[in-house]
Design a protein around this motif. Sequence first.
Motif, PDB file in Angstrom:
ATOM      1  N   LEU A   9     -20.252 -39.386  26.888  1.00 33.68           N
ATOM      2  CA  LEU A   9     -19.180 -40.232  25.686  1.00 33.68           C
ATOM      3  C   LEU A   9     -19.323 -39.904  24.008  1.00 33.68           C
ATOM      4  O   LEU A   9     -17.981 -39.875  23.309  1.00 33.68           O
ATOM      5  CB  LEU A   9     -19.123 -41.783  26.018  1.00 33.68           C
ATOM      6  N   ALA A  10     -20.605 -40.494  24.258  1.00 35.25           N
ATOM      7  CA  ALA A  10     -21.084 -39.962  22.011  1.00 35.25           C
ATOM      8  C   ALA A  10     -20.780 -38.866  21.629  1.00 35.25           C
ATOM      9  O   ALA A  10     -20.472 -39.331  20.901  1.00 35.25           O
ATOM     10  CB  ALA A  10     -22.415 -40.743  23.056  1.00 35.25           C
ATOM     11  N   VAL A  11     -21.067 -37.874  22.884  1.00 34.21           N
ATOM     12  CA  VAL A  11     -21.088 -36.806  22.491  1.00 34.21           C
ATOM     13  C   VAL A  11     -19.409 -36.178  22.238  1.00 34.21           C
ATOM     14  O   VAL A  11     -18.869 -36.202  20.749  1.00 34.21           O
ATOM     15  CB  VAL A  11     -22.018 -35.874  22.898  1.00 34.21           C
ATOM     16  N   ASP A  12     -18.578 -36.500  23.292  1.00 32.11           N
ATOM     17  CA  ASP A  12     -16.951 -36.403  23.404  1.00 32.11           C
ATOM     18  C   ASP A  12     -16.128 -36.815  22.485  1.00 32.11           C
ATOM     19  O   ASP A  12     -15.108 -37.112  22.088  1.00 32.11           O
ATOM     20  CB  ASP A  12     -16.751 -36.086  24.296  1.00 32.11           C
ATOM     21  N   PHE A  13     -16.659 -38.491  22.420  1.00 35.35           N
ATOM     22  CA  PHE A  13     -15.630 -39.863  22.158  1.00 35.35           C
ATOM     23  C   PHE A  13     -16.141 -40.202  20.825  1.00 35.35           C
ATOM     24  O   PHE A  13     -15.946 -41.678  20.268  1.00 35.35           O
ATOM     25  CB  PHE A  13     -15.432 -40.080  23.088  1.00 35.35           C
ATOM     26  N   GLY A  14     -17.395 -39.931  19.762  1.00 33.23           N
ATOM     27  CA  GLY A  14     -17.969 -40.346  19.080  1.00 33.23           C
ATOM     28  C   GLY A  14     -16.881 -40.847  18.003  1.00 33.23           C
ATOM     29  O   GLY A  14     -17.667 -41.641  16.918  1.00 33.23           O
ATOM     30  N   HIS A  15     -16.425 -40.288  17.927  1.00 34.34           N
ATOM     31  CA  HIS A  15     -14.827 -40.527  16.490  1.00 34.34           C
ATOM     32  C   HIS A  15     -14.503 -41.810  16.745  1.00 34.34           C
ATOM     33  O   HIS A  15     -13.470 -42.705  15.956  1.00 34.34           O
ATOM     34  CB  HIS A  15     -13.893 -39.927  16.777  1.00 34.34           C
ATOM     35  N   LEU A  16     -14.269 -42.438  18.400  1.00 36.22           N
ATOM     36  CA  LEU A  16     -13.785 -43.937  19.347  1.00 36.22           C
ATOM     37  C   LEU A  16     -14.799 -45.146  18.608  1.00 36.22           C
ATOM     38  O   LEU A  16     -15.313 -44.660  18.403  1.00 36.22           O
ATOM     39  CB  LEU A  16     -13.450 -43.546  20.496  1.00 36.22           C
ATOM     40  N   PRO A  17     -13.676 -45.497  18.151  1.00 36.93           N
ATOM     41  CA  PRO A  17     -14.115 -47.443  17.903  1.00 36.93           C
ATOM     42  C   PRO A  17     -15.258 -47.426  18.892  1.00 36.93           C
ATOM     43  O   PRO A  17     -14.964 -47.046  19.953  1.00 36.93           O
ATOM     44  CB  PRO A  17     -12.609 -47.822  18.352  1.00 36.93           C
ATOM     45  N   ALA A  18     -16.047 -48.045  18.564  1.00 32.88           N
ATOM     46  CA  ALA A  18     -17.184 -48.858  19.274  1.00 32.88           C
ATOM     47  C   ALA A  18     -17.063 -49.452  19.946  1.00 32.88           C
ATOM     48  O   ALA A  18     -16.661 -50.763  19.492  1.00 32.88           O
ATOM     49  CB  ALA A  18     -18.504 -48.736  18.753  1.00 32.88           C
ATOM     50  N   PRO A  19     -17.423 -49.729  21.896  1.00 30.03           N
ATOM     51  CA  PRO A  19     -17.305 -50.991  22.324  1.00 30.03           C
ATOM     52  C   PRO A  19     -18.855 -51.918  22.051  1.00 30.03           C
ATOM     53  O   PRO A  19     -19.573 -50.787  21.974  1.00 30.03           O
ATOM     54  CB  PRO A  19     -17.182 -49.566  23.741  1.00 30.03           C
ATOM     55  N   ASP A  20     -18.619 -52.483  23.325  1.00 31.21           N
ATOM     56  CA  ASP A  20     -19.499 -53.736  23.961  1.00 31.21           C
ATOM     57  C   ASP A  20     -19.772 -52.254  24.834  1.00 31.21           C
ATOM     58  O   ASP A  20     -19.111 -52.067  25.672  1.00 31.21           O
ATOM     59  CB  ASP A  20     -19.861 -54.705  24.215  1.00 31.21           C
ATOM     60  N   VAL A  21     -21.168 -52.301  25.233  1.00 27.18           N
ATOM     61  CA  VAL A  21     -21.889 -51.270  26.420  1.00 27.18           C
ATOM     62  C   VAL A  21     -22.348 -51.599  27.295  1.00 27.18           C
ATOM     63  O   VAL A  21     -22.989 -52.766  26.771  1.00 27.18           O
ATOM     64  CB  VAL A  21     -22.383 -49.765  25.729  1.00 27.18           C
TER      65      VAL A  21
END
Length: 112
Positions: free
Chosen positions: A21-33
């Motif tokens: 997800l970090a590689v494919d969607f790194g441009h999206l807002p960061a969630p709590d994980v």
Amino acid sequence: MSAEILTLDGLAVPLRVLRLLAVDFGHLPAPDVQVSTVYPNRLELTFHNRLADFELWREALGICADDVLYREQSNGRTRVLNTVTAYAGAELELTGFGDIDTPAAVSAGGAA
């Protein structure tokens, strides 16, 4: 009988998904994980105070809007969106929280 101890390797599936997800969607807002030994195959992404961020992730992951559960909590002051889907071998749970806006007529003290 002793409980089996889960090692970090036992959490490899959701951690691998987080990496994807970090590689494919790194441009999206960061969630709590959250990754937990209680649910070792689940990755939880939580969005506080911005349901729009939840929606960006839902759309990016191709999750149908019909698969999202809606509820309210805190005496109707908070919206909650939730969905669970399979992703790259893990159970991926998205949860979004957002305030329910007070109608302008009510907050202004008069009728519209």
